[in-house]
Motif scaffolding. Structure first.
Motif, PDB file in Angstrom:
ATOM      1  N   ALA A  44      32.131 -13.614 -13.888  1.00 20.43           N
ATOM      2  CA  ALA A  44      31.396 -13.612 -15.154  1.00 20.43           C
ATOM      3  C   ALA A  44      32.374 -13.332 -16.289  1.00 20.43           C
ATOM      4  O   ALA A  44      33.319 -12.557 -16.131  1.00 20.43           O
ATOM      5  N   LEU A  45      32.136 -13.989 -17.425  1.00 19.00           N
ATOM      6  CA  LEU A  45      32.936 -13.806 -18.632  1.00 19.00           C
ATOM      7  C   LEU A  45      32.059 -13.180 -19.709  1.00 19.00           C
ATOM      8  O   LEU A  45      30.998 -13.721 -20.036  1.00 19.00           O
ATOM      9  N   PHE A  46      32.516 -12.064 -20.259  1.00 19.03           N
ATOM     10  CA  PHE A  46      31.792 -11.373 -21.316  1.00 19.03           C
ATOM     11  C   PHE A  46      32.635 -11.363 -22.578  1.00 19.03           C
ATOM     12  O   PHE A  46      33.837 -11.083 -22.527  1.00 19.03           O
ATOM     13  N   LYS A  47      32.008 -11.660 -23.698  1.00 15.87           N
ATOM     14  CA  LYS A  47      32.675 -11.671 -24.997  1.00 15.87           C
ATOM     15  C   LYS A  47      32.936 -10.235 -25.434  1.00 15.87           C
ATOM     16  O   LYS A  47      32.030  -9.412 -25.431  1.00 15.87           O
ATOM     17  N   ALA A  48      34.189  -9.942 -25.800  1.00 13.52           N
ATOM     18  CA  ALA A  48      34.579  -8.616 -26.285  1.00 13.52           C
ATOM     19  C   ALA A  48      35.550  -8.819 -27.443  1.00 13.52           C
ATOM     20  O   ALA A  48      36.704  -9.183 -27.225  1.00 13.52           O
ATOM     21  N   GLY A  49      35.067  -8.630 -28.653  1.00 15.89           N
ATOM     22  CA  GLY A  49      35.922  -8.873 -29.814  1.00 15.89           C
ATOM     23  C   GLY A  49      36.345 -10.329 -29.839  1.00 15.89           C
ATOM     24  O   GLY A  49      35.526 -11.231 -29.660  1.00 15.89           O
ATOM     25  N   ALA A  50      37.641 -10.563 -30.021  1.00 17.44           N
ATOM     26  CA  ALA A  50      38.172 -11.925 -30.048  1.00 17.44           C
ATOM     27  C   ALA A  50      38.599 -12.407 -28.664  1.00 17.44           C
ATOM     28  O   ALA A  50      39.179 -13.475 -28.532  1.00 17.44           O
ATOM     29  N   GLY A  51      38.306 -11.617 -27.627  1.00 19.13           N
ATOM     30  CA  GLY A  51      38.718 -11.981 -26.279  1.00 19.13           C
ATOM     31  C   GLY A  51      37.564 -11.978 -25.308  1.00 19.13           C
ATOM     32  O   GLY A  51      36.388 -11.933 -25.695  1.00 19.13           O
ATOM     33  N   LEU A  52      37.908 -12.022 -24.035  1.00 18.94           N
ATOM     34  CA  LEU A  52      36.925 -12.068 -22.960  1.00 18.94           C
ATOM     35  C   LEU A  52      37.279 -11.045 -21.885  1.00 18.94           C
ATOM     36  O   LEU A  52      38.460 -10.814 -21.620  1.00 18.94           O
ATOM     37  N   ILE A  53      36.264 -10.470 -21.284  1.00 23.88           N
ATOM     38  CA  ILE A  53      36.442  -9.655 -20.089  1.00 23.88           C
ATOM     39  C   ILE A  53      35.932 -10.502 -18.931  1.00 23.88           C
ATOM     40  O   ILE A  53      34.778 -10.924 -18.922  1.00 23.88           O
ATOM     41  N   GLU A  54      36.810 -10.769 -17.984  1.00 25.66           N
ATOM     42  CA  GLU A  54      36.454 -11.594 -16.830  1.00 25.66           C
ATOM     43  C   GLU A  54      36.340 -10.688 -15.608  1.00 25.66           C
ATOM     44  O   GLU A  54      37.318 -10.073 -15.188  1.00 25.66           O
ATOM     45  N   VAL A  55      35.130 -10.602 -15.072  1.00 18.70           N
ATOM     46  CA  VAL A  55      34.853  -9.762 -13.913  1.00 18.70           C
ATOM     47  C   VAL A  55      34.716 -10.682 -12.706  1.00 18.70           C
ATOM     48  O   VAL A  55      33.911 -11.618 -12.722  1.00 18.70           O
ATOM     49  N   LEU A  56      35.512 -10.404 -11.670  1.00 23.26           N
ATOM     50  CA  LEU A  56      35.497 -11.226 -10.465  1.00 23.26           C
ATOM     51  C   LEU A  56      35.122 -10.380  -9.264  1.00 23.26           C
ATOM     52  O   LEU A  56      35.578  -9.233  -9.131  1.00 23.26           O
ATOM     53  N   LEU A  57      34.303 -10.946  -8.404  1.00 17.40           N
ATOM     54  CA  LEU A  57      33.945 -10.279  -7.160  1.00 17.40           C
ATOM     55  C   LEU A  57      35.196 -10.156  -6.295  1.00 17.40           C
ATOM     56  O   LEU A  57      35.937 -11.126  -6.110  1.00 17.40           O
ATOM     57  N   LEU A  58      35.441  -8.969  -5.777  1.00 14.93           N
ATOM     58  CA  LEU A  58      36.559  -8.760  -4.866  1.00 14.93           C
ATOM     59  C   LEU A  58      36.291  -9.521  -3.570  1.00 14.93           C
ATOM     60  O   LEU A  58      35.332  -9.208  -2.852  1.00 14.93           O
ATOM     61  N   PRO A  59      37.107 -10.553  -3.258  1.00  8.05           N
ATOM     62  CA  PRO A  59      36.845 -11.330  -2.044  1.00  8.05           C
ATOM     63  C   PRO A  59      37.353 -10.608  -0.795  1.00  8.05           C
ATOM     64  O   PRO A  59      38.216  -9.731  -0.873  1.00  8.05           O
ATOM     65  N   ASP A  60      36.812 -11.001   0.339  1.00  8.70           N
ATOM     66  CA  ASP A  60      37.314 -10.495   1.612  1.00  8.70           C
ATOM     67  C   ASP A  60      38.789 -10.869   1.739  1.00  8.70           C
ATOM     68  O   ASP A  60      39.264 -11.838   1.129  1.00  8.70           O
ATOM     69  N   GLU A  61      39.509 -10.116   2.544  1.00  5.56           N
ATOM     70  CA  GLU A  61      40.959 -10.280   2.722  1.00  5.56           C
ATOM     71  C   GLU A  61      41.358 -11.740   2.992  1.00  5.56           C
ATOM     72  O   GLU A  61      42.323 -12.247   2.426  1.00  5.56           O
ATOM     73  N   GLU A  62      40.618 -12.439   3.829  1.00  2.95           N
ATOM     74  CA  GLU A  62      40.983 -13.809   4.213  1.00  2.95           C
ATOM     75  C   GLU A  62      40.874 -14.821   3.070  1.00  2.95           C
ATOM     76  O   GLU A  62      41.405 -15.917   3.162  1.00  2.95           O
ATOM     77  N   PHE A  63      40.197 -14.458   1.980  1.00  4.45           N
ATOM     78  CA  PHE A  63      40.014 -15.370   0.856  1.00  4.45           C
ATOM     79  C   PHE A  63      40.894 -15.020  -0.349  1.00  4.45           C
ATOM     80  O   PHE A  63      40.701 -15.539  -1.438  1.00  4.45           O
ATOM     81  N   ARG A  64      41.861 -14.140  -0.163  1.00  6.70           N
ATOM     82  CA  ARG A  64      42.711 -13.709  -1.254  1.00  6.70           C
ATOM     83  C   ARG A  64      43.960 -14.587  -1.360  1.00  6.70           C
ATOM     84  O   ARG A  64      44.473 -15.076  -0.361  1.00  6.70           O
ATOM     85  N   TYR A  65      44.452 -14.762  -2.587  1.00  5.82           N
ATOM     86  CA  TYR A  65      45.636 -15.571  -2.858  1.00  5.82           C
ATOM     87  C   TYR A  65      46.846 -14.665  -3.020  1.00  5.82           C
ATOM     88  O   TYR A  65      46.761 -13.577  -3.604  1.00  5.82           O
ATOM     89  N   ALA A  66      47.998 -15.115  -2.566  1.00  8.10           N
ATOM     90  CA  ALA A  66      49.218 -14.308  -2.584  1.00  8.10           C
ATOM     91  C   ALA A  66      49.666 -13.955  -4.000  1.00  8.10           C
ATOM     92  O   ALA A  66      50.272 -12.911  -4.216  1.00  8.10           O
ATOM     93  N   GLY A  67      49.369 -14.784  -4.979  1.00  7.44           N
ATOM     94  CA  GLY A  67      49.867 -14.578  -6.333  1.00  7.44           C
ATOM     95  C   GLY A  67      49.066 -13.604  -7.178  1.00  7.44           C
ATOM     96  O   GLY A  67      49.369 -13.417  -8.355  1.00  7.44           O
ATOM     97  N   LEU A  68      48.031 -12.973  -6.629  1.00  7.50           N
ATOM     98  CA  LEU A  68      47.180 -12.066  -7.405  1.00  7.50           C
ATOM     99  C   LEU A  68      47.232 -10.651  -6.842  1.00  7.50           C
ATOM    100  O   LEU A  68      47.557 -10.451  -5.680  1.00  7.50           O
TER     101      LEU A  68
END
Length: 130
Positions: A44-68
């Motif tokens: 979900a993306l929420f408007k905060a001032g001139a930017g956005l707060i992006e909230v992401l569900l923490l995925p299970d270990e097998e669905f995670r990407y190495a670069g994050l």
């Protein structure tokens, strides 16, 4: 090169529903966009001032990407400039928001207060005194 896209503060949480409710229903931040592509891809993306707060569900270990980085944010806070600090503070007080710091005059000239969101992040609301 023009680089004027929206700034996003993005993080993962295992408290996805609570966090989204807090931003949308308690703080009344505008929901810009949300998605639910699978049990491992929600956000979900929420408007905060001139930017956005992006909230992401923490995925299970097998669905995670190495670069994050999936650790809970620590030591980070969000600074959100507003033009009506007193009104906003009273509104959040009436909604029984949990404050880290009540409304105060900062030595550097801001009036500010901070709140704690469900993941422990601090949102620092401030109004500059011009």
């Amino acid at each position: 090169m023009k680089n004027d896209g929206a700034f996003r503060f993005t993080y993962f949480t295992d408290l996805f529903e609570n966090t989204c409710s807090f931003y949308n229903e308690v703080l009344e931040f505008k929901l810009e966009h949300a998605w639910d592509r699978s049990d491992h891809d929600k956000g979900a993306l929420f408007k905060a001032g001139a930017g956005l707060i992006e909230v992401l569900l923490l995925p299970d270990e097998e669905f995670r990407y190495a670069g994050l980085d999936y650790r809970q944010p620590q030591g980070a806070f969000m600074g959100i400039q507003v033009w009506n600090i007193d009104e906003l503070f009273h509104k959040y007080s009436a909604a029984e928001v949990s404050f880290k710091q009540e409304l105060t005059e900062q030595p550097w000239g801001h009036r500010s207060f901070s709140v704690i969101e469900p993941n422990g992040l601090i949102l620092f609301f401030f109004q500059e005194q011009f």
